[in-house]
Design a protein around this motif. Structure first.
Motif, PDB file in Angstrom:
ATOM      1  N   HIS A 200      -7.858   0.431  -5.386  1.00  0.00           N
ATOM      2  CA  HIS A 200      -7.601  -0.848  -4.726  1.00  0.00           C
ATOM      3  C   HIS A 200      -7.070  -0.643  -3.313  1.00  0.00           C
ATOM      4  O   HIS A 200      -7.377  -1.409  -2.407  1.00  0.00           O
ATOM      5  CB  HIS A 200      -6.653  -1.693  -5.575  1.00  0.00           C
ATOM      6  N   GLU A 201      -6.308   0.412  -3.119  1.00  0.00           N
ATOM      7  CA  GLU A 201      -5.785   0.691  -1.784  1.00  0.00           C
ATOM      8  C   GLU A 201      -6.904   1.100  -0.831  1.00  0.00           C
ATOM      9  O   GLU A 201      -6.893   0.715   0.338  1.00  0.00           O
ATOM     10  CB  GLU A 201      -4.696   1.762  -1.858  1.00  0.00           C
TER      11      GLU A 201
ATOM     12  N   ARG B 192      -8.813  -1.908   0.320  1.00  0.00           N
ATOM     13  CA  ARG B 192      -8.102  -2.631   1.377  1.00  0.00           C
ATOM     14  C   ARG B 192      -8.496  -2.089   2.749  1.00  0.00           C
ATOM     15  O   ARG B 192      -8.791  -2.852   3.672  1.00  0.00           O
ATOM     16  CB  ARG B 192      -6.583  -2.476   1.182  1.00  0.00           C
TER      17      ARG B 192
ATOM     18  N   GLU C  13       1.246  -9.247   1.404  1.00  0.00           N
ATOM     19  CA  GLU C  13       1.397  -8.457   0.187  1.00  0.00           C
ATOM     20  C   GLU C  13       2.314  -9.231  -0.755  1.00  0.00           C
ATOM     21  O   GLU C  13       3.522  -9.275  -0.544  1.00  0.00           O
ATOM     22  CB  GLU C  13       1.983  -7.082   0.510  1.00  0.00           C
TER      23      GLU C  13
ATOM     24  N   ARG D  47      -1.953   3.102   4.413  1.00  0.00           N
ATOM     25  CA  ARG D  47      -1.163   2.035   5.052  1.00  0.00           C
ATOM     26  C   ARG D  47      -1.274   2.138   6.571  1.00  0.00           C
ATOM     27  O   ARG D  47      -1.401   1.134   7.273  1.00  0.00           O
ATOM     28  CB  ARG D  47       0.298   2.127   4.601  1.00  0.00           C
TER      29      ARG D  47
ATOM     30  N   THR E 141       0.875  -1.169   0.000  1.00  0.00           N
ATOM     31  CA  THR E 141       0.000   0.000   0.000  1.00  0.00           C
ATOM     32  C   THR E 141       0.912   1.218   0.000  1.00  0.00           C
ATOM     33  O   THR E 141       1.616   1.481   0.971  1.00  0.00           O
ATOM     34  CB  THR E 141      -0.927  -0.029   1.240  1.00  0.00           C
ATOM     35  N   LYS E 142       0.891   1.949  -1.100  1.00  0.00           N
ATOM     36  CA  LYS E 142       1.843   3.044  -1.287  1.00  0.00           C
ATOM     37  C   LYS E 142       1.469   4.314  -0.522  1.00  0.00           C
ATOM     38  O   LYS E 142       2.338   5.005  -0.013  1.00  0.00           O
ATOM     39  CB  LYS E 142       1.995   3.336  -2.777  1.00  0.00           C
ATOM     40  N   ASP E 143       0.193   4.599  -0.441  1.00  0.00           N
ATOM     41  CA  ASP E 143      -0.258   5.798   0.272  1.00  0.00           C
ATOM     42  C   ASP E 143      -0.061   5.560   1.768  1.00  0.00           C
ATOM     43  O   ASP E 143      -0.705   4.704   2.363  1.00  0.00           O
ATOM     44  CB  ASP E 143      -1.725   6.078  -0.044  1.00  0.00           C
TER      45      ASP E 143
END
Length: 152
Positions: A127-128, A131, A37, A17, A11-13
Motif C-alpha cells: 500500500h505504501e 501511494r 493520513e 515517505r 507511510t512508515k518507510d
C-alpha cells in the motif's frame, strides 16, 4: 483544482515517505496538493475496517470527486491519465480525492462513495508503494499537460 491523497496511517518507510513528499512538492507547482493520513486501525476485524473507512469518508467533502484505487478499476496509460486530468480541469472540478485503502481493505460505504475506480496496475504492490506510484503518476500527468520533458 485541489488534489487530496487520502489513506489510513502514516507511510512508515522513510524512503517512500520522502518520495511522496517530493512529488507533493512538485505537484504543488501545478495545483494545490494535500496528503491526508487518517488514523489507522490496529486490528484487522470488520469493526476496525469500518472505523477506518468512516475516517476516510469524513475526509472527503460532498462536492469532491472521489477516485478510489482499485485492483479492478480503470487502467490508464500516462497519456490517457493526462487527458483525464485535462477533462477534469475543463469541467471545473474543484477537488479530487485519491483514496488508497489500507491492507485491511475498505468498507462498502467507501467503495460506493467512489465516483471512479482507478486501477493503478494489476501487479501486487504494498500500500505504501501504491501511494508513491499514484502521486508520481499524477505529477507525470501534469508534466505531460504542461509540455515538460519529464514524461519521456
Amino acid at each position: 483544482m485541489r488534489l487530496r491523497f487520502i489513506w489510513p496511517g502514516k507511510t512508515k518507510d522513510e524512503r517512500l515517505r520522502s518520495l511522496i513528499d517530493e512529488y507533493a512538492i512538485r505537484l504543488s507547482r501545478f495545483t494545490r496538493c494535500e496528503v491526508v493520513e487518517v488514523k489507522e486501525s490496529r486490528t484487522r476485524d470488520r469493526t476496525a475496517v469500518n472505523k477506518e473507512s468512516r475516517r476516510i469518508l469524513e475526509a472527503i467533502e460532498d462536492s469532491t470527486l472521489a477516485v478510489l484505487l482499485d485492483l479492478n478499476g480503470r487502467e490508464w496509460s500516462s497519456q490517457e491519465l493526462a487527458s483525464q486530468m485535462r477533462r477534469w480541469e475543463n469541467d471545473a472540478v474543484k477537488e479530487i480525492a485519491v483514496v488508497i485503502g489500507g491492507p485491511n481493505g475498505l468498507s462498502p460505504a467507501v467503495q460506493s462513495r467512489a465516483d471512479l475506480r482507478w486501477g493503478l496496475t494489476r501487479l501486487t504492490l504494498t500500500h505504501e508503494m501504491a501511494r508513491v506510484l499514484a502521486i508520481e503518476q499524477l505529477y507525470r500527468a501534469y508534466a505531460i499537460n504542461r509540455g515538460l520533458p519529464y514524461q519521456k
